[in-house]
Motif scaffolding. Structure first.
Motif, PDB file in Angstrom:
ATOM      1  N   GLN A 170      -3.907   0.564  -2.129  1.00  0.00           N
ATOM      2  CA  GLN A 170      -2.652   1.262  -2.404  1.00  0.00           C
ATOM      3  C   GLN A 170      -2.813   2.781  -2.273  1.00  0.00           C
ATOM      4  O   GLN A 170      -3.757   3.379  -2.784  1.00  0.00           O
ATOM      5  CB  GLN A 170      -2.123   0.913  -3.793  1.00  0.00           C
ATOM      6  CG  GLN A 170      -0.799   1.614  -4.075  1.00  0.00           C
ATOM      7  CD  GLN A 170      -0.194   1.257  -5.408  1.00  0.00           C
ATOM      8  OE1 GLN A 170       0.728   0.470  -5.462  1.00  0.00           O
ATOM      9  NE2 GLN A 170      -0.701   1.834  -6.486  1.00  0.00           N
TER      10      GLN A 170
ATOM     11  N   ASP B 191       0.814  -1.227   0.000  1.00  0.00           N
ATOM     12  CA  ASP B 191       0.000   0.000   0.000  1.00  0.00           C
ATOM     13  C   ASP B 191       0.840   1.266   0.000  1.00  0.00           C
ATOM     14  O   ASP B 191       0.509   2.238  -0.688  1.00  0.00           O
ATOM     15  CB  ASP B 191      -0.936   0.009   1.212  1.00  0.00           C
ATOM     16  CG  ASP B 191      -1.993  -1.086   1.122  1.00  0.00           C
ATOM     17  OD1 ASP B 191      -2.128  -1.676   0.046  1.00  0.00           O
ATOM     18  OD2 ASP B 191      -2.671  -1.345   2.134  1.00  0.00           O
TER      19      ASP B 191
ATOM     20  N   LYS C 157      -0.544  -2.084  -8.118  1.00  0.00           N
ATOM     21  CA  LYS C 157       0.781  -1.928  -7.502  1.00  0.00           C
ATOM     22  C   LYS C 157       1.647  -1.159  -8.472  1.00  0.00           C
ATOM     23  O   LYS C 157       1.813  -1.553  -9.632  1.00  0.00           O
ATOM     24  CB  LYS C 157       1.431  -3.279  -7.193  1.00  0.00           C
ATOM     25  CG  LYS C 157       2.823  -3.130  -6.559  1.00  0.00           C
ATOM     26  CD  LYS C 157       2.709  -2.586  -5.148  1.00  0.00           C
ATOM     27  CE  LYS C 157       4.070  -2.119  -4.611  1.00  0.00           C
ATOM     28  NZ  LYS C 157       4.316  -0.684  -4.845  1.00  0.00           N
TER      29      LYS C 157
ATOM     30  N   SER D 289       4.344   1.079  -0.297  1.00  0.00           N
ATOM     31  CA  SER D 289       5.603   0.739  -0.972  1.00  0.00           C
ATOM     32  C   SER D 289       6.820   0.900  -0.073  1.00  0.00           C
ATOM     33  O   SER D 289       7.875   1.410  -0.487  1.00  0.00           O
ATOM     34  CB  SER D 289       5.778   1.592  -2.232  1.00  0.00           C
ATOM     35  OG  SER D 289       6.594   0.938  -3.168  1.00  0.00           O
TER      36      SER D 289
END
Length: 434
Positions: A360, A276, A381, A278
């Motif tokens: 994300q 979410d 993503k 990174s």
């Protein structure tokens, strides 16, 4: 007495033959199928049927005088019933042959149309799709011809030829689709090194340079790490609430993560922060938790030939401890297949992974690109570093889910990636057969 003794061996032989095949069978063979053992056509079947019907309509002959043989073996068969059975058999075979003939004629008509479509000038994606569809339907018709049909041996070579033509048409269609993606990439401003992959969840896919690894996978490498983690969690019956110590050696710069070190975090939190937000620090700790060898073995076992996790992630300056050796690798095709498996529920923990992808934090690429289109964003993503920029996302159009993965060199900006995704979504909306 001598004459009787000479007669008995002959009578015994006759009785043996009668007992072996039965007078009923002898009569049946004699009446109908003695003449049809070499049947090869529907017309011959019609003649046999007409002959049997004529025999059934002929008045029964008076019973013959009893013979010595009939007194020894009383005849109990019913010739009428035998003829009716023969008629049913012939009628069944006639239906088989009629349907086989219909399928053969339809296959030939479809093949002729496919050849005509393929010969047309100014071939387009639509005409390539039509040609491939016609060859597939023609092959389906041939394969519908039963093996017990007279026509079955005649279709063996034709089936092989149609399969070869279907393979060629499918290859041509894939090339036409790749050409379309190349045009979309060019119109969107992507570089000549850009890679694009699109798949339905049914695995009807098309790609542009999808099998060429980019110079770096950036944060998109975090998706295969998440897949390997969920594999271990399910296989070893580990709770996602199990806490893991994040040590100082795995710290590196993160833009928006909540992970700090040294501190304990549940696996669930580390995975969510990795996808979410990174988080590089969470990623590095999960690489240590799983081990690169384990991650890569899982990837290999699942059929990913290129994707490998060999090196930890770092920020602008801080290199984590024990970073690993060798580059991380992915391809657009393998990332797309990974997403297909997740959204098909074929990956352990798929439901949790879908929820995570849907959460994300960075929504500047796929999410933003689908605004103003008829596509619904499902999850994503993204990945970005000084070398590459890309995303892999799930979307839905008219209730059907698609996976799109786009990666390009970092010479461009978010705008080009967004344009390409938006154009792809618009094209699929207008051309659902894509």
């Amino acid at each position: 007495m001598l004459g009787i003794r000479r007669f008995l061996p002959a009578a015994n032989k006759t009785l043996a033959v009668v007992a072996g095949i039965g007078l009923f069978q002898v009569l049946t063979i004699a009446i109908s199928f003695s003449q049809s053992s070499n049947l090869r056509s529907l017309d011959e079947l019609y003649k046999i049927r007409d002959r049997i019907i004529a025999q059934l309509e002929t008045p029964a002959s008076p019973s013959p005088e009893p013979t010595f043989l009939s007194r020894l073996v009383p005849f109990t068969g019913n010739p009428q019933e035998s003829l009716i059975q023969d008629l049913q058999t012939v009628e069944t075979q006639i239906l088989v042959e009629q349907r086989a003939n219909d399928n053969l004629q339809q296959a030939v008509r479809l093949a002729d149309r496919a050849l005509e479509t393929a010969r047309a000038q100014n071939q387009s994606l639509e005409s390539s799709q039509q040609t491939q569809f016609l060859w597939q339907q023609a092959l389906n018709n041939l394969q519908a011809i039963p093996q017990n049909s007279f026509l079955a041996p005649l279709t063996v070579s034709k089936i092989q030829a149609y399969r070869e033509n279907l393979t060629a048409a499918t290859s041509q269609l894939q090339q036409a689709k790749s050409d379309l993606l190349r045009a979309i990439a060019r119109e969107s401003g992507l570089s000549a090194k850009a890679s694009i992959g699109i798949c339905r969840l049914s695995r009807e896919c098309v790609h542009l340079r999808g099998d060429v690894p980019p110079v770096s996978p950036a944060s998109l490498i975090k998706l295969p790490i998440a897949v390997a983690l969920m594999e271990k969690v399910e296989t070893d019956k580990i709770s996602l609430n199990q806490e893991v110590f994040v040590n100082r050696g795995n710290f590196t710069e993160d833009s928006s993560t909540q992970i700090v070190s040294p501190k304990n975090y549940p696996l669930k939190t580390l995975l969510q922060e990795m996808i979410d937000r990174s988080s590089n620090t969470a990623t590095n700790q999960l690489i240590d938790y799983l081990g690169s060898d384990y991650i890569n073995q899982i990837l290999e076992n699942r059929g990913y030939q290129v994707t490998r996790v060999n090196f930890k992630l770092m920020g602008e300056k801080i290199m984590p401890a024990n970073p690993g050796s060798g580059p991380n690798r992915v391809t657009v095709n393998e990332l797309t297949e990974m997403m297909v498996r997740i959204y098909n529920g074929e990956t352990p923990g798929a439901k949790f992974l879908i929820e995570t992808l849907n959460g994300q934090y960075d929504r500047a690429l796929g999410f933003a690109a689908l605004k103003g289109t008829d596509a619904q964003w499902l999850g994503e993503k993204t990945g970005e570093n000084s070398l590459v920029l890309g995303t892999t996302l799930a979307m839905s159009i008219d209730g059907e889910a698609y996976i799109i993965t786009v990666m390009d060199s970092r010479s461009g900006s978010d705008t080009e990636i967004r344009k390409s995704i938006s154009k792809i979504a618009d094209y699929i909306t207008k051309n659902p057969g894509f």
